[in-house]
Every structure is written in C-alpha cells, then in structure tokens.
Design an enzyme around this catalytic site. Structure first.
Site, mmCIF file in Angstrom:
data_model
loop_
_atom_site.group_PDB
_atom_site.id
_atom_site.type_symbol
_atom_site.label_atom_id
_atom_site.label_comp_id
_atom_site.label_asym_id
_atom_site.label_seq_id
_atom_site.Cartn_x
_atom_site.Cartn_y
_atom_site.Cartn_z
ATOM 1 N N CYS A 8 -8.751 1.794 6.790
ATOM 2 C CA CYS A 8 -9.355 2.831 5.997
ATOM 3 C C CYS A 8 -10.251 2.168 4.824
ATOM 4 C CB CYS A 8 -8.298 3.355 5.157
ATOM 5 S SG CYS A 8 -6.947 2.041 4.365
ATOM 6 N N GLU A 22 -2.091 7.693 0.452
ATOM 7 C CA GLU A 22 -3.039 6.739 0.584
ATOM 8 C C GLU A 22 -3.728 7.291 1.811
ATOM 9 O OE1 GLU A 22 -3.580 3.958 -1.015
ATOM 10 O OE2 GLU A 22 -1.758 3.313 -1.875
ATOM 11 N N ASN A 48 -2.825 2.438 12.394
ATOM 12 C CA ASN A 48 -3.364 1.293 12.279
ATOM 13 C C ASN A 48 -3.036 0.050 11.648
ATOM 14 O OD1 ASN A 48 -3.555 2.464 9.822
ATOM 15 N ND2 ASN A 48 -5.589 2.035 9.203
#
Ligand code: NAP
Length: 476
Positions: free
Chosen positions: A284, A250, A154
């Site tokens: 996210c 993460e 992303n």
C-alpha cells in the site's frame, strides 16, 4: 493436531474443523495448486463468534497474554525459514522480502507483549471543578469485546500479526478472516499461538466467501470491533454497514515522493528503485508517483533508470529475484491495461511496459497526465510515474492531488523545506530522505482521506481494542 501443510482445516474454539468443501490456493507464479483449506460459511462464522464469546468469559491476565505473545515471537524465530517459504509460496513474494516480513512479524508480537503489560488508565483531577471535590476518579482500560479481523493478501503474516497481537494484548478474542488467496501464513500463525498456550476460542480462523463471513461479522452484535486492511471499496462499505461498531480501516494509497534539487540524488535514486518495485509494487506504500525538481530531472533519471533495469524479474523462490508475479493474472492484466491507457493518453514509457514471460517488467512512465489512472488511482503493480515540477508548492499540490493520504516522502538537504513539506503533505506519515515505503512496526501507521481512519502499530492499535471505564469514589 493441526492438519498437514498443504491441506488445512479451520480453527474454531480450539478445534481444527472440516466442512466438506474446500478453498483451493494456487501459486501466483506457476498457477500450480499449492494446497487447500476447509471452506467456512455463515454457520462457521457464528460458531467462531460463540467460541470467542465463551473464551472471553474467562479473562486472561495481562502477564499471561504477554507471555503468550513473547512465545509466539520466539516460535516465529525458530521456524523463520518455514514461515518465509510459506509467504513466498502463497503470495509469490520474493524470498528475500518474505524473510523480512517473517522477521517483522516477530517484532510486532514482541512489541504487543510490551503493550499487554502496560495497559493503564489515568487518574482524573476531580478537585479541578467544584463538583468533583471530595471524590477520587480514575479510568480502567477494558477490552472492547470480540474483534473481527479481515486481512489482505499482500502481507499475509505481518498484517495478520498487526491485528491479532494488539487485540490479544488488549484482552480481546479474535475471529480472523485472512485473504482467500493467502490463508496458510495465518493458519501457521494460529498453530503457533495454540502451541504458545493461547486457550481455545481466543483465536478463530475462517477462510471462505468474504461477503458471507463479512456479513456475519457486521451483523452479530457480539463483535464489537472490526479491524480491516484491504481496498477502500470494501472497507468503507463495512464501516457504513456497522455504524455501532468500531470499524478501523487501513486502506490504499497512490504513494508520492518529491525529489528536490538539493537532494542526494544517488541515494534518492537507489531508494526509489528499491521501493517502487519490491513485491511487484503490491504494497500500500509502494512508490507510485515521483515528482522531481526540473533542474535535476534528467540527472535523477540517468541514475534511477539503470537501477530499475538491473532489478531481477523472475521466480519468487529464487534467492536473486527482486520482482516476482502479481497475485493473479487478472491483477496483471488490469495493471497492463492501465499502462496501455497511459501510452494511448500520450505518456512515454521509459522502461518496461511489457511482459518478461508471464511477469510484468518494472515500468517507469513519464509525461503521464494527472487524469490517467496511473497518476490518480492506486496501481498496486510494478509501475511508477516521473514528473518534473518547478516549485516546491507545485510539488506539494501534485502530491496532495489524489483522494489518498497514507504516506508520502521528500528528499532534500534543507531542513526548512523538509519540515515545511511535512506540515503541508496531507498524509498519515511523511518520510524525509527515506522512501515513503519505509515502515517499522512500532510506528503509528495509517492514513487520512480515503486511506483509512486509524493507526496500527501495537501501542496505537491496542487503544482501538480497549475502552475507558471511569470509576468514581466518594471519599466523604
Ligand atoms: P481486498 O480485496 O479488499 O481484500 C482484503 C480482505 O477483505 C480479504 O480478506 C478479502 O477476502 C476481504 N473481503 C473482500 N470482500 C469483502 C466483503 N464484502 N466483506 C468482508 N471482507 C471482504 O484487498 P486486497 O486486494 O487483498 O489488498 C489490497 C488492498 O489492500 C490495496 O488497496 C492495498 O493498498 C490495501 N492495503 C492497505 C494496507 C494498509 O496498512 N493501509 C496494507 C496492505 C494493503 P477474500 O480474499 O476472500 O476476497
């Protein structure tokens, strides 16, 4: 010499390597083939670790590492538009967002260069105990060793930058595995690093079957740290399988934001509309759950919904586009199924909920029960829920009510409410009067609970890639 833009080879030990088989990369928007990359397997992964090990035999002094990182930032600036177009083509990220990502990567490298120059340890106050009297002690910050880096689709450039730049700043060689769907930004970055003077072996890039390459990174003891950004299912399994390595994660979120009755509603509505749907929600920290104080619920919606409906859905390469495609048809169908589950479960679709051609329209859902996937799982699509609450305690309980804890936000004019919420929200970061989607690259960024176990941002990540070595000197 690097291969052409649409056909790339792997980078191992400074050589661009072919393997005889290829990974095809398709446009998420049109489905057209945009290029292919030589496919790595376990053998190439081992060769890459050999090359990284050989490179680290000749440490690079901090000033050289800093100079290389600064040069990469400069090259990213010079080739900014090409870099943005690469991100746009492979990730389907709207061009205006891709340009922002390219600029942010410049800033990530610039700040990592600063960290390379100030890797200092500390002195230990030895006479603080009787045992230490007559001795001097200090710590040195040593590179941890070879770093395995695994990155998601992303932010195919800046999340690679957040791994490479601090690892190199710390003096570690890297074996990078970018997402198979978006390898070109990472390979372009590798080309820039080589041009900037990074000697062979310090950065090796492998594209190919994730589990095969991942297994080698987990099993080879020379890889001392793994830095992973992606989904929790993959990340926590990697950490479990490599208990003796530093595995830094993460991961995802189901980002909540609270809008209090005393907030600047127009400002909040503008930021919510911009940050629930940008890159089709595939961040996210894309806003997913909006909690609004009941007294201003209707007013907030009356300001928010027209802004959502004004977002331009379409070709990511078009300058006007705000919302493009999801990464692939499977992702789109999954998100649509979650919206349908919500509809069937009694939720009300206030906007979107359907396709515009092949693209999912920005979708706002009301009356979504907390058990629905749209409420409790990470949707990773252009979808948000809106829910009314009565008291701030109730709002905080709702915001904290998932397994995630990356970032959360609150809009309020009350400093007291804001600071109390900042303490009570169980997240790695809390934004006040700003969308929780906000990130500047020097921030300590990372999550608690299922969202991860580390903080990125060069000053913080560099700590993960170094170890303290204690030196004790007898003075008598
Ligand atoms: P993903 O499917 O977990 O993939 C991430 C990376 O892991 C890719 O390079 C993938 O390779 C690789 N991978 C997959 N299976 C693996 C395995 N068994 N062993 C080793 N590597 C493996 O995640 P994604 O769909 O790309 O990214 C979306 C997720 O990332 C979301 O949950 C999002 O919230 C999270 N994310 C978090 C942050 C943060 O900073 N906290 C930032 C961005 C995204 P292939 O591509 O080859 O499968």
């Amino acid at each position: 010499m690097a291969a052409t833009a649409s056909e790339r080879k792997l980078l191992i030990g400074g050589e661009w390597v072919e393997t005889g088989s290829w990974v095809d990369v398709r446009s998420p928007y049109s489905g057209d083939l945009i290029g292919r990359v030589a496919k790595a397997g376990a053998a190439e992964a081992r060769r890459a670790i050999d090359a990284a090990e050989a490179a680290m035999q000749e440490p690079l002094p901090a000033h050289k590492r800093a100079e290389i990182l600064v040069r990469v930032a400069g090259y990213l600036g010079r080739r900014h538009e090409e870099v943005a177009q690469t991100i746009c083509a492979e990730a389907g990220k709207p061009l205006k967002a891709a340009r922002v990502e390219a600029s942010r990567a410049m800033s990530t490298f610039t700040m990592a260069a600063v960290e390379a120059r100030k890797l200092t340890g500390e002195t230990v106050p030895m006479d603080a105990s009787q045992a230490g009297v007559g001795k001097l002690a200090f710590t040195l910050r040593q590179p941890i060793g070879i770093v395995g880096a695994i990155s998601p689709f992303n932010f195919p450039l800046n999340l690679v930058a957040h791994k490479l730049a601090p690892a190199l700043a710390a003096g570690c060689a890297v074996v990078l595995k970018p997402a198979s769907q978006t390898p070109f930004s990472a390979l372009l970055l590798a080309e820039l690093e080589a041009e900037a003077g990074l000697p062979p072996g310090w950065l090796n890039v492998l594209v190919g079957p994730a589990s095969e390459i991942g297994d080698v990174l987990v099993e080879d003891e020379r890889v001392r740290a793994i830095t992973f950004t992606g989904s929790g299912g993959v990340g926590w399994k990697l950490a479990e399988r490599a208990p003796r390595k530093r595995v830094k994660l993460e991961l995802g979120n189901a980002t909540p934001v609270i809008v209090e009755a005393d907030a600047d509603l127009e400002d909040a509505a503008t930021r919510l509309a911009a940050n629930a749907f940008s890159f089709a929600g595939q961040s996210c920290i894309s806003i997913q759950r909006i909690y609004v104080q009941r007294g201003v619920y209707d007013e907030l919606l009356s300001r928010f919904l027209p802004k959502v409906e004004a977002l331009v859905v379409g070709d990511p390469a078009d300058e006007a586009t705000d919302v493009g495609p999801l990464i692939d048809a499977d992702a789109r169908d999954r998100v649509l199924a979650w919206v349908e589950e919500a509809r069937a479960g009694g939720a009300e679709i206030l906007s979107g909920g359907d396709l515009d051609g092949e693209l999912l329209r920005p979708t706002v859902i009301a009356k979504a029960g907390p058990e629905l996937k749209v409420s409790c799982e990470e949707i990773f699509g252009p979808v948000c829920t809106v829910t009314a609450y009565d008291t701030i305690d109730e709002a905080i309980e709702l915001a904290n009510g998932t397994r995630f804890g990356l970032q959360a936000g609150i809009f309020t004019r009350s400093i007291k409410t804001a600071l109390a919420a900042a303490q009570q929200l169980e997240f790695g970061g809390v934004t006040v009067n700003e969308a929780p989607t906000f990130r500047a690259d020097q921030m300590p960024y990372g999550g608690v609970k299922d969202s991860g176990n580390t903080r990125e941002g060069p000053a913080y990540a560099v700590r993960e890639f170094t170890e303290d070595r204690l030196v004790v000197v007898e003075l008598s």
